[in-house]
Write a protein that holds these residues in place. Sequence first.
Motif, short mmCIF file in Angstrom:
data_model
loop_
_atom_site.label_atom_id
_atom_site.label_comp_id
_atom_site.label_asym_id
_atom_site.label_seq_id
_atom_site.Cartn_x
_atom_site.Cartn_y
_atom_site.Cartn_z
N LEU A 62 -3.75 44.44 32.67
CA LEU A 62 -2.87 44.46 31.50
C LEU A 62 -3.44 43.61 30.37
CD1 LEU A 62 0.45 44.22 33.50
CD2 LEU A 62 -0.09 46.07 31.89
N THR A 89 4.30 37.49 34.91
CA THR A 89 2.94 37.04 34.62
C THR A 89 2.48 37.45 33.21
OG1 THR A 89 1.94 38.99 35.65
CG2 THR A 89 2.22 37.06 37.05
N TYR A 98 3.26 49.94 40.70
CA TYR A 98 4.21 50.40 41.72
C TYR A 98 4.76 51.81 41.49
CZ TYR A 98 4.57 45.68 43.70
OH TYR A 98 4.32 44.47 44.28
N THR A 140 -2.29 41.99 36.56
CA THR A 140 -2.13 41.14 35.39
C THR A 140 -3.40 41.17 34.54
OG1 THR A 140 -0.65 39.70 36.63
CG2 THR A 140 -1.61 38.78 34.64
N TYR A 184 7.23 41.78 32.98
CA TYR A 184 6.92 41.09 34.23
C TYR A 184 6.50 39.63 33.97
CZ TYR A 184 4.94 40.94 38.98
OH TYR A 184 4.67 40.65 40.28
C1 PLP Z 1 2.56 43.53 40.20
C2 PLP Z 1 2.90 43.78 38.81
C3 PLP Z 1 2.14 43.26 37.78
C4 PLP Z 1 1.00 42.30 37.98
O1 PLP Z 1 0.11 42.67 38.95
P1 PLP Z 1 -0.67 41.58 39.81
O2 PLP Z 1 -1.65 42.43 40.55
O3 PLP Z 1 0.30 40.91 40.70
O4 PLP Z 1 -1.34 40.66 38.87
C5 PLP Z 1 2.50 43.59 36.49
N1 PLP Z 1 3.56 44.37 36.24
C6 PLP Z 1 4.32 44.87 37.22
C7 PLP Z 1 5.49 45.74 36.88
C8 PLP Z 1 4.01 44.60 38.54
O5 PLP Z 1 4.77 45.10 39.49
#
Ligand code: PLP
Length: 429
Positions: free
Chosen positions: A103, A127, A216, A100, A125
């Motif tokens: 980003l 967050t 991911y 997060t 997402y």
């Molecule tokens: C995990 C994830 C995030 C955020 O990452 P964090 O490390 O949990 O803050 C943002 N976008 C996607 C698609 C994610 O899978």
Amino acid sequence: MEFSTDMMYEELGISKEVIKFGTEIEKNLKERFEKIDLVAEYNQMKVIKAMQKNKLSDVHFGATTGYGYNDLGRDTLEAVYADVFHAEAALVRPQITCGTHALNVALAGNLRPGDELLSPVGKPYDTMDEIIGIRPSNGSLAEYGISYRQVDLLPDGSFDYENIKKAINDKTKLVTIQRSKGYASRPTLSVARIGELISFIKGIKPDVICMVDNCYGEFVETIEPTDVGADLCVGSLIKNPGGGLAPIGGYIVGKEEYVTNAAYRLTSPGLGKEVGATLGINQTLFQGFFLAPTVVSGALKGAIFAANVYEKLGFNVIPNGTESRHDIIQAIEFGKPEGVIEFCKGIQAAAPVDSYVTPEPWAMPGYDSDVIMAAGAFVQGSSIELSADGPIKPPYTVFFQGGLTWYHAKLGIMMSLEKIVHANLAHLK
Ligand SMILES: *Cc1c(COP(=O)(O)O)cnc(C)c1O
């Protein structure tokens, strides 16, 4: 003395019926697993090639402190990342606290008041809501006068090209494309499809910055979004590219200008990439990146195994048992909260760490409903390690990912099935 793997599973609490069910499913996945191994082999070579090109050496494993000027290990790590992603530059830092944050740094570093951000692939997402200001939040992009527009995917999962074209305007500065489904039930985008979308957008407005949230997705395919025109690609080191070893961190790779802008936001205008001590973790970040292709292959096998197990039991699984894969996430729709909870209990019970605790739904910062998370991880919250989570809201979907080894992923899924069967939520045929 004979060694019996089945007996070992039984000692860990898996019943004969579940073992038999799992073994049958696994038998039918041989060919798919072989293809996954080939992708891992290719990506392993890609990483080694980048390390050799940049003359990686043990001098790069030393620690810097204080300002961290001239941190050779950090600069070399960033060069290795840039080469693997075929990008001009990279920012790979332990000071980036999570995905997060990475980003936010990429967005806030490259957007200015009056600019507009566009998501052409639906709501991002969870967050991201507060970063953008979809849900009002102190410090959001909205508070800095940056507007946001969104075009949802069409019901069949395809891009809504007509409305994307209409949404692009004079103010559109940056387009954010999320590769993985995250907590949504839409399909994950292949790198090829991301490439098509980027071409379309650049055809309308060539100077728009195309950023991909690559969380991911790393090493699932032989190419990455930067190979198909992405200007920026962003992710977390406690997911795929950290290989399970990185204790913290995030990365931003892409065009030099945009990576530099992100660095000015992460540290300070004027300082940018020049500061940021690594305190001795470079060796771990290199080694994790080196292992990542293999780790990702194990996680992928686990996801496919889970899809096939739960599909056979009649649950809706996304992706389905035979679909091609573009990230390591597996979603399983249970339709009731108990399914999500029992599944997570099984994943927790199979963990090497904290296997004795019972996960429960809880209010988490950044999420708009209670969330249950199962993780017995060496690195807190690491989701390249075997983990499962699900927001407690309809359609009661659990999202499952990770596994540093295929064997651990397999045990986790069999343990989840054990709990599900025990709670009478499914019946083995
Ligand atoms: C995990 C994830 C995030 C955020 O990452 P964090 O490390 O949990 O803050 C943002 N976008 C996607 C698609 C994610 O899978």
